[in-house]
Motif scaffolding. Structure first.
Motif: not given
Length: 99
Positions: A80-92
């Motif tokens: 399990e993980f909580s993303p704190t950064k995301t590529a712009p195309e994946l932010r949604a």
């Protein structure tokens, strides 16, 4: 969000016999909107699944219904993980980061 790492526990010939059923199972999870990405590991010793956020219990139930699990062809490591950064195309897709 979870990363699921599958490792085959049976000969690849047995895995290949169950592969069509596993692919149908994956398709159902995508249709339900639960999985984001999946594919074979390199070398082909298992696979990886990236899921949307859900409860651990729900994911455990989903994985238990995988034909690979039912036929005891793979073991599963769930991270399990909580993303704190995301590529712009994946932010949604990242529910942890305000949009």
């Amino acid at each position: 969000m979870f990363a699921v790492v599958l490792t085959y526990t049976a000969p690849i010939e047995e895995v290949d016999l169950a592969l069509p059923d596993h692919v149908e199972w994956l398709d159902r999870q995508y249709e339900r909107g639960l999985f984001l990405a999946s594919g074979a590991r390199k070398p082909r010793v298992g696979g990886v699944i990236i899921t949307r956020p859900m409860s651990q219990g729900k994911l455990d139930a989903i994985l238990a219904s995988d034909p690979f699990a039912v036929r005891k062809l793979a073991k599963y490591e769930v991270v399990e993980f909580s993303p704190t950064k995301t590529a712009p195309e994946l932010r949604a897709l990242n529910e942890a980061i305000p949009h």
